[in-house]
Design a protein around this motif. Structure first.
Motif: not given
Ligand code: PHE
Length: 342
Positions: A208-210, A195-197, A171-173
Motif C-alpha cells: 500500500n502507498q499513499v 503491485y510489484r513482482a 499510486t502516482s497515476p
Molecule cells: N511513485 C514513486 C514510487 O513508487 C514515489 C514518488 C511519488 C516519488 C511521487 C516522487 C513523487 O517509488
C-alpha cells in the motif's frame, strides 16, 4: 367384557388406540351401549340387576380410559424433562467481534492527519493503462524504471486496439487522473494498493502507498517539508521530529528527493523521532512540467509537489513489526499478539 376392556386399555400404546377402544365400548354402536339398549326389553327384575351393573362397567371403563390417558401424558412429560434441558449455570460462549485490519487502521490515521491539513482523498483503478502508470508520468517505453518496477502486465501490446494494461506499480497515476478531472489548484492524497513482482521480509507483491499532490501558484519544496514534518509528528506522536531530504531522481519530479526520518536504536529497539540515525520513508519532489502537461495543467501557471509513501512501511515502524509479510497472512495469533484482534 370387563376384563377384555380393562386389559386392552392397560396395553394401549397411545391416545389414538385409547380412542378406538372408547368407541368400541361406549360409542353409539359400542358393545356396552348396545347392551344398555337391551335393558328396555328386560323384565323389571332383570333390569334391576343388569342396569346398575352396566352403569358401573361404563363408569369403570371411563375412569380406566382417563387414568391411562393421564399416565401417558405424565410419561411424555417425563421424557421431555429428561431430554430437553438447559443448564443455565454454564458460562456463556464468548462472542468474538471482528476488528479493523492494521493497514486499514493506519490508512485511516494517515487520511485524518492529511485531512486536517486540507488534503482531500482521491482514488484510481488498481488495473490501469501503461499510459497512466508510465507514459503520462514521464516514463517513456524504453525507460529503465519500467523494468526496475517489476511490473505485472495484464495485457501487453498486441495487434488489437486495446492499450497495454498493468497492475499499477505505484499510486502516482492517480495524480494524472485527478488533475485531468479537476485541473489546478488541487490538494489530494491517494491511498491504495499497488503491485510489484517482489517478495522478501520487507517486500510483498501487493502493498500500500499513499500519494500526495499539491498544485497551486507558488508551492515550493519548503511547503513539502513542512507538510511532511507535520504529518510525521502527528503520526509517530513526537513533536519536532526531523526529516532529511536526499537528492534523488524520479522521472515525474524535478528536483526529486528521498526523505528520511530521524531515529535511533536503543537496546535493539527502534525509536522514531530521536537520535541521529535515519530511516528512508518516501520519495518526493516538484511535479515535472511534462507530468502537468500530460494531465492538461499549464506548467507556466501552476506548480506543486508530490510524494509517495509506503503505508505498510510506516505501519511496521509505528508498531515495531519486523516482517511485512505478516500483515497479509491473516494469522489471528499474530494479529492478537500485536493487539490488532480480540
Ligand atoms: N511513485 C514513486 C514510487 O513508487 C514515489 C514518488 C511519488 C516519488 C511521487 C516522487 C513523487 O517509488
Amino acid at each position: 367384557l370387563r376384563d377384555k376392556y380393562i386389559q386392552a386399555i392397560a396395553a394401549a400404546g397411545d391416545e389414538s388406540a385409547l380412542e378406538t377402544l372408547r368407541v368400541q365400548a361406549l360409542g353409539k354402536k359400542g358393545e356396552i351401549s348396545l347392551q344398555m339398549r337391551e335393558l328396555g326389553r328386560m323384565t323389571p327384575e332383570e333390569r334391576q340387576t343388569a342396569g346398575p351393573a352396566l352403569n358401573a362397567l361404563k363408569d369403570e371403563i371411563n375412569s380406566a380410559l382417563a387414568a391411562r390417558k393421564e399416565s401417558m401424558a405424565d410419561a411424555a412429560l417425563d421424557e421431555r424433562l429428561r431430554t430437553e434441558w438447559l443448564d443455565v449455570t454454564l458460562p456463556a460462549r464468548g462472542q468474538r467481534t471482528g476488528t479493523i485490519h492494521p493497514i486499514s487502521q493506519v490508512t485511516e490515521e494517515v487520511t485524518a492527519i492529511f485531512a486536517d491539513m486540507g488534503f482531500a482523498v482521491a482514488e484510481g483503478p488498481q488495473v490501469d493503462t501503461d499510459w497512466y502508470n508510465f507514459d503520462a508520468l514521464n516514463i517513456p517505453g524504453h525507460h529503465p524504471a519500467r523494468a526496475e518496477m517489476d511490473t505485472f502486465y495484464m495485457h501487453r501490446a498486441t495487434d488489437d486496439d486495446r492499450p497495454p494494461h498493468v497492475l499499477r506499480t505505484h499510486t502516482s497515476p492517480v495524480q494524472i487522473r485527478h488533475m485531468e478531472k479537476v485541473n489546478a489548484p488541487c490538494r489530494i492524497i491517494a491511498p491504495g494498493r499497488v503491485y510489484r513482482a517482489d517478495y522478501d521480509q520487507t517486500h510483498t507483491p501487493m502493498f500500500n502507498q499513499v500519494e500526495g499532490l499539491a498544485i497551486d501558484k507558488d508551492i515550493s519544496m519548503a511547503n513539502l517539508k513542512w507538510v511532511l514534518e507535520e504529518f510525521f509528528a502527528a503520526f509517530f506522536e513526537v513533536d519536532g521530529i526531523k526529516t532529511r531530504f536526499r537528492a534523488s531522481h524520479f522521472p515525474f519530479t524535478e528536483p526529486s528527493a528521498e526523505v528520511d526520518i530521524q531515529c535511533s536504536w536503543v537496546d535493539g529497539q527502534l525509536k522514531i523521532g530521536e537520535g541521529d540515525g535515519w530511516l528512508e520513508v518516501l520519495g518526493s519532489g516538484m511535479v515535472h512540467p511534462h507530468v502537468l502537461r500530460s494531465a492538461g495543467v499549464d506548467p507556466d501557471l501552476w506548480q506543486g509537489f508530490a510524494f509517495g509513501m509506503g503505508i505498510d512501511r510506516i505501519a511496521m515502524l509505528k508498531y515495531g513489526i519486523p516482517d511485512l509479510r505478516a500483515f497479509f497472512d491473516s494469522d489471528l495469533r499474530w494479529l492478537r499478539h500485536y493487539g490488532f484482534a480480540s
